[in-house]
Design a protein around this motif. Structure first.
Motif, PDB file in Angstrom:
ATOM      1  N   UNK A  62       0.575  -1.094  -0.079  1.00 39.24           N
ATOM      2  CA  UNK A  62       0.024   0.194  -0.575  1.00 39.24           C
ATOM      3  C   UNK A  62       0.396   1.123   0.178  1.00 39.24           C
ATOM      4  N   UNK A  63       1.890   1.455   0.703  1.00 34.19           N
ATOM      5  CA  UNK A  63       3.061   2.564   0.646  1.00 34.19           C
ATOM      6  C   UNK A  63       3.596   3.551  -1.607  1.00 34.19           C
ATOM      7  N   UNK A  64       3.457   1.696  -1.784  1.00 35.19           N
ATOM      8  CA  UNK A  64       3.443   1.896  -2.950  1.00 35.19           C
ATOM      9  C   UNK A  64       4.843   2.624  -3.475  1.00 35.19           C
ATOM     10  N   UNK A  65       5.512   2.130  -2.905  1.00 28.22           N
ATOM     11  CA  UNK A  65       6.976   2.371  -3.203  1.00 28.22           C
ATOM     12  C   UNK A  65       7.621   1.652  -3.697  1.00 28.22           C
ATOM     13  N   UNK A  66       9.358   1.981  -4.352  1.00 28.85           N
ATOM     14  CA  UNK A  66       9.725   0.891  -5.376  1.00 28.85           C
ATOM     15  C   UNK A  66      11.111   1.364  -5.190  1.00 28.85           C
ATOM     16  N   UNK A  67      12.542   0.916  -6.119  1.00 30.75           N
ATOM     17  CA  UNK A  67      14.071   1.524  -6.203  1.00 30.75           C
ATOM     18  C   UNK A  67      13.184   1.287  -7.126  1.00 30.75           C
ATOM     19  N   UNK A  68      14.369   1.095  -8.571  1.00 27.68           N
ATOM     20  CA  UNK A  68      14.736   2.016  -9.671  1.00 27.68           C
ATOM     21  C   UNK A  68      16.652   2.528  -9.619  1.00 27.68           C
TER      22      UNK A  68
END
Length: 578
Positions: free
Chosen positions: A363-369
């Protein structure tokens, strides 16, 4: 004074409206063949007559033919609204006496109508297209009556009378098939073709009184140039009305409406070119036109008109419509969670690009590219956007690039190869399995992170000469304050490679990760964490080495998120004698 003038105008309007009932009563008491007094409108031969048609009112035009005229042609060209028109021939049994003293209150057609006679209907038409009646003259007809009427709107029409058998030459000629054809449709252009007009092909090259005009719009096909001009005028009027916030109220609209109901304005002859206020996308004598600068995936209507600039007339071809093609949408590849992807660009000689999408979990909708350029001297640019808005755009080089993704359910990743530097080689780095890569990319969801992970202060590996023996070496490298896994790989070099140093340079490529190494080359893996970045130094003793041999050592920082970080390769040679 303002209130007095308005009240005076209203009083005058009411008086005129009340007085307008007298002619109606008088008409009811008048004989059947007697017409209320009106200005008589005669239709001249060989000239264009523009007539205004008030809503619901019947306009009459009268004409007679010469005795030797074998035939006639009456052409009616409506403007922008459908009209009804009919042509009739009235024959009187007895001609009026020459000695009859005509009253000043009687017009010529009224005197002719007072006598007994018959009326024969020759032609009728309803619509907004140009229509022509051609027929022989009636030797017994005393007068011809042309009636025109618009039921629902105020409009106007153009009328032409020609005596004789041949063409009048007032209006241009249309081919047998006036349909406009579509030769080709592109993303931003449409090519049209139509049969040429005999008015243009029959003239010598020195005379250029006829030409074509091609109009394009996104609403409808127009039956005439007049209709197209009226549509443009209404658009301008609507824009002008929006700018005018206040309008003065006067009694003139009441007087104007009464005037339309009581009197018919005198016909006018058109003198101006109908296309002067229109922008023709193609104009000339060619029967092929390519309309460019159109919007993709949009429907357009195309009209072709052949114009006579000397007479100020035109004829409309049967218009067509076409829908431009949609833009070539690029292929978007969905990235899986934690997937390590090698991105290649096939077009080496020019710019090329690829698109990817990523949906973080949670639910945080966080990511790392994480990205890293693998080609030597490659110029690669990454652009991350969401819902049409660009979030970040930056270049990708040999060092790792971390982009933090947060706040959107999905992201569009655009990689574009912008060329190479002048000092770069023409071949890319060969990867395992014969793969040619330019960028290494990895995406992963970050459930509990709040930012980009920390990196070591330096990626250099240090070896201690005093701790070097015949079968072991001691290495040290910087770590981070986060608990991570570090793996050490080794590779023994031959005598020729050790002397040239080529083995070390071959393994310095930053894109070669642990997935490209053999399991037999892995020496050890260990976890390390130090909260003080200045003291985040870890060491490892590598044993089982041969005396007097050169080895290349590589350390990889293995993380849960992002691409593994490769330290700079270190070549160390064991002692021959201990």
């Amino acid at each position: 004074m303002g209130l007095m003038s308005v009240s005076w105008c209203l009083g005058a309007a009411l008086a005129l409206l009340c007085g307008s009932s007298w002619p109606q009563v008088h008409a009811a008491l008048a004989p059947e063949n007697e017409v209320p007094l009106r200005p008589t409108t005669w239709l001249p031969e060989g000239k264009l007559t523009s007539i205004t048609l008030p809503k619901g009112r019947t306009r009459r035009l009268y004409f007679t033919l010469k005795k030797k005229a074998p035939a006639m042609a009456v052409t009616v060209s409506p403007c922008d609204r459908p009209i009804e028109w009919s042509l009739a021939a009235r024959t009187l049994k007895d001609k009026p006496l020459k000695s009859l003293q005509w009253s000043s209150k009687k017009s010529t057609p009224e005197v002719w109508w007072r006598g007994p006679g018959t009326e024969e209907k020759l032609h009728s038409f309803t619509g907004n297209a140009v229509d022509t009646y051609r027929g022989p003259s009636n030797a017994h007809a005393s007068i011809y009556i042309l009636r025109l009427r618009s039921k629902q709107h105020n409009t106007r029409a153009t009328v032409s009378l020609h005596e004789g058998l041949g063409p009048s030459g007032t209006f241009p000629l249309l081919p047998a098939d006036p349909q406009v054809l579509t030769l080709g449709v592109g993303m931003t252009s449409v090519t049209l073709s139509w049969a040429p007009s005999a008015s243009i092909t029959g003239l010598p090259q020195t005379q250029k009184s006829y030409d074509y005009c091609v109009l394009v719009n996104s609403e409808q096909n127009y039956p005439s140039l007049c209709a197209a001009r009226e549509s443009r005028r209404k658009e301008k009027d609507q824009k002008q009305d929006k700018k005018e916030k206040r309008r003065t109220v006067t009694a003139w609209p009441i007087l104007k409406e009464w005037w339309w109901q009581q009197w018919d304005p005198e016909p006018q002859s058109p003198t101006s070119d109908e296309s002067t206020d229109l922008q023709c996308v193609c104009q000339g004598t060619e029967s092929v036109c390519t309309v460019s600068e159109l919007l993709p995936e949009t429907q357009y209507f195309f009209d072709v008109f052949v114009m006579d600039r000397l007479n100020g007339t035109s004829m409309a071809y049967k218009g067509t419509l076409a829908r431009t093609h949609e833009e070539a949408r690029p292929t978007i590849t969905a990235l899986r969670e934690g997937e390590l992807r090698w991105v290649t660009f096939p077009n080496r000689g020019s710019n090329s690009e690829q698109f990817f999408s990523f949906r973080p979990r949670g639910w945080q909708q966080s990511g790392l590219l994480t990205l890293q350029s693998c080609g030597v001297g490659e110029k690669v640019k990454v652009t991350v956007s969401s819902k049409g808005q660009v979030l970040t755009s930056q270049g990708v080089g040999g060092e790792l690039v971390h982009i933090w993704l947060q706040g959107s359910p999905s992201y569009l990743i655009h990689l574009k190869r912008e060329g190479t530097t002048s000092s770069s080689s023409s071949t890319d780095l060969a990867l395992p399995g014969g793969l040619m890569a330019s960028v290494k990319m990895q995406t992963s969801s970050a459930y509990h992170r709040k930012g980009v992970p920390s990196l070591p202060s330096t990626l250099q590996i240090k070896s201690f000469n005093r701790l070097r023996s015949c079968n072991s070496v001691t290495l040290a490298w910087m770590g981070t304050e986060e608990r991570s896994l570090y793996c050490v790989y080794r590779r023994k070099l031959g005598s020729s490679e050790a002397e040239a140093g080529g083995g070390a340079s071959a393994l310095t490529a930053p894109c070669l990760g642990p997935e490209s190494r053999s399991d037999t080359e892995r020496v050890l893996c260990k976890y390390f964490q130090e909260l003080n970045p200045r003291r985040a130094v870890t060491t490892a003793v590598i044993g089982g080495l041969e005396p007097g041999m050169a080895y290349v050592f590589d350390v990889y920082l293995m993380r849960r998120w992002g691409i593994p970080i490769k330290y700079a390769s270190k070549m160390v040679k064991t002692r021959k004698e201990c």
